[in-house]
Design a protein around this motif. Structure first.
Motif, mmCIF file in Angstrom:
data_model
loop_
_atom_site.group_PDB
_atom_site.id
_atom_site.type_symbol
_atom_site.label_atom_id
_atom_site.label_comp_id
_atom_site.label_asym_id
_atom_site.label_seq_id
_atom_site.Cartn_x
_atom_site.Cartn_y
_atom_site.Cartn_z
ATOM 1 N N ILE A 184 4.049 88.645 -5.650
ATOM 2 C CA ILE A 184 4.384 88.125 -4.321
ATOM 3 C C ILE A 184 3.341 87.063 -3.998
ATOM 4 N N ILE A 185 3.788 85.815 -3.865
ATOM 5 C CA ILE A 185 2.874 84.688 -3.700
ATOM 6 C C ILE A 185 3.104 84.066 -2.329
ATOM 7 N N LYS A 186 2.040 83.925 -1.547
ATOM 8 C CA LYS A 186 2.157 83.333 -0.225
ATOM 9 C C LYS A 186 2.414 81.831 -0.343
ATOM 10 N N ARG A 187 3.399 81.355 0.388
ATOM 11 C CA ARG A 187 3.802 79.954 0.270
ATOM 12 C C ARG A 187 2.668 78.995 0.617
ATOM 13 N N LYS A 188 1.866 79.329 1.629
ATOM 14 C CA LYS A 188 0.802 78.413 2.052
ATOM 15 C C LYS A 188 -0.279 78.244 0.994
ATOM 16 N N PHE A 226 7.003 83.925 -1.901
ATOM 17 C CA PHE A 226 7.861 83.810 -3.088
ATOM 18 C C PHE A 226 7.669 85.057 -3.925
ATOM 19 N N LEU A 227 8.763 85.656 -4.386
ATOM 20 C CA LEU A 227 8.693 86.871 -5.190
ATOM 21 C C LEU A 227 9.214 86.592 -6.596
ATOM 22 N N LEU A 228 8.498 87.116 -7.585
ATOM 23 C CA LEU A 228 8.892 86.953 -8.976
ATOM 24 C C LEU A 228 8.692 88.267 -9.712
ATOM 25 N N LYS A 229 9.765 88.771 -10.313
ATOM 26 C CA LYS A 229 9.686 89.974 -11.144
ATOM 27 C C LYS A 229 9.988 89.576 -12.584
ATOM 28 N N ARG A 230 9.151 90.050 -13.504
ATOM 29 C CA ARG A 230 9.385 89.731 -14.910
ATOM 30 C C ARG A 230 8.686 90.752 -15.796
ATOM 31 N N ARG A 231 9.041 90.732 -17.065
ATOM 32 C CA ARG A 231 8.443 91.638 -18.042
ATOM 33 C C ARG A 231 8.193 90.892 -19.345
ATOM 34 N N LEU A 232 6.986 91.109 -19.901
ATOM 35 C CA LEU A 232 6.717 90.745 -21.284
ATOM 36 C C LEU A 232 6.733 92.061 -22.052
ATOM 37 N N ILE A 233 5.657 92.824 -21.961
ATOM 38 C CA ILE A 233 5.652 94.237 -22.356
ATOM 39 C C ILE A 233 5.576 95.074 -21.078
ATOM 40 N N LYS A 236 -4.146 85.425 -1.719
ATOM 41 C CA LYS A 236 -3.151 84.402 -2.028
ATOM 42 C C LYS A 236 -1.893 84.979 -2.662
ATOM 43 N N ALA A 237 -2.066 86.056 -3.424
ATOM 44 C CA ALA A 237 -0.928 86.638 -4.129
ATOM 45 C C ALA A 237 -1.204 88.108 -4.416
#
Length: 262
Positions: free
Chosen positions: A198-202, A185-192, A59-60
């Motif tokens: 990369i998450i599949k839309r379906k 859908f792609l999401l880049k982020r940082r905490l530490i 799924k992701a």
């Protein structure tokens, strides 16, 4: 002060050594290969474990770069997939424990999985920078306040903590981005640690947008999306992105049930 710095460096070094030993024990003799639409994962130095995952059930994908791996250009890859049981709950497992960043695209391509270079991305707007720094400084202030009640050390000693928190907040802002293609859908982020999802839309169950009074004044929004699952819920969030892209993301998600249905 020098003694405190020495002990901090020593603790970080020992943590790094222990993480290497743990990785060797847990992922020794690691094997990964595909056959007939499935991925076979085998790991374990002393105790062998094997997992079989259908590529269609992935799924992701999450690419994680912790502080030590990032220093040497390596990352760990996770996959979010169905458990294979009747309840279809979502489970997270390691797809590859230690891989060079430059080799990730080739690995994902070989399994017909999406990779970051496929998806165009947007950076956060300039007016969200101060919000990221402010949140990080709040954490630093709470930490400093707690330390001041425990340790009898001059307040000037805590200034470097606030500087580090401010730097981390700015780094979180700079390394946060998002994007979408027809299917992902792609999401880049940082905490530490730095994470690329990369998450599949379906497999996205829902996307929620929310906006505070102060965000409305700056044309910013937050987003939270949930991966499809009957039991456990896996959620990913994005803070302070441009309100301009809100309707576009909403329409992109709605299209999965229309002519782009997968």
């Amino acid at each position: 002060m020098l003694l405190i710095i020495f002990w901090l460096v020593l603790i970080l070094f020992l943590a790094w050594i222990l993480s290497i030993i743990r990785t060797i024990i847990k992922f020794g003799s690691f094997e990964l290969h595909a056959d007939k639409g499935s991925v076979y994962i085998r790991k374990g130095f002393f105790e062998k474990k094997e997992m079989i995952v259908s590529i269609n059930d992935i799924k992701a994908i999450r690419i994680e770069e912790n502080i030590f791996r990032q220093m040497f250009g390596y990352a760990c890859i996770y996959i979010e997939c169905s458990s294979g049981e009747t309840d279809n709950r979502s489970v997270s497992t390691i797809f590859h424990p230690f891989l060079r960043l430059k080799d990730i695209e080739g690995l994902l391509k070989s399994f017909s999985l999406p990779y970051p270079a496929l998806i165009p991305t947007y950076n956060l707007p300039n007016n969200s920078r101060i919000r990221y720094i402010f949140r990080a400084l709040l954490v630093g202030l709470v930490l400093v306040t707690c330390l001041m009640t425990i340790l009898n050390i001059p307040i000037i000693i805590y200034v470097p903590i606030l500087i580090v928190c401010s730097y981390l907040g700015n780094l979180q802002y700079k390394e946060t981005s998002y994007g979408f293609s027809e299917s992902n859908f792609l999401l880049k982020r940082r905490l530490i640690n730095k994470n690329t999802m990369i998450i599949k839309r379906k497999h996205i169950e829902s996307i929620h947008f929310y906006q505070s009074f102060f965000q409305r004044k700056k044309n910013l929004k937050n987003l939270k999306l949930t991966i499809l699952s009957n039991v456990s819920k896996k959620r990913y969030g994005l803070k302070d992105f441009s309100d301009f892209h809100g309707p576009e993301i909403h329409q992109w998600y709605r299209n999965k049930n229309n002519k782009y249905r997968e």
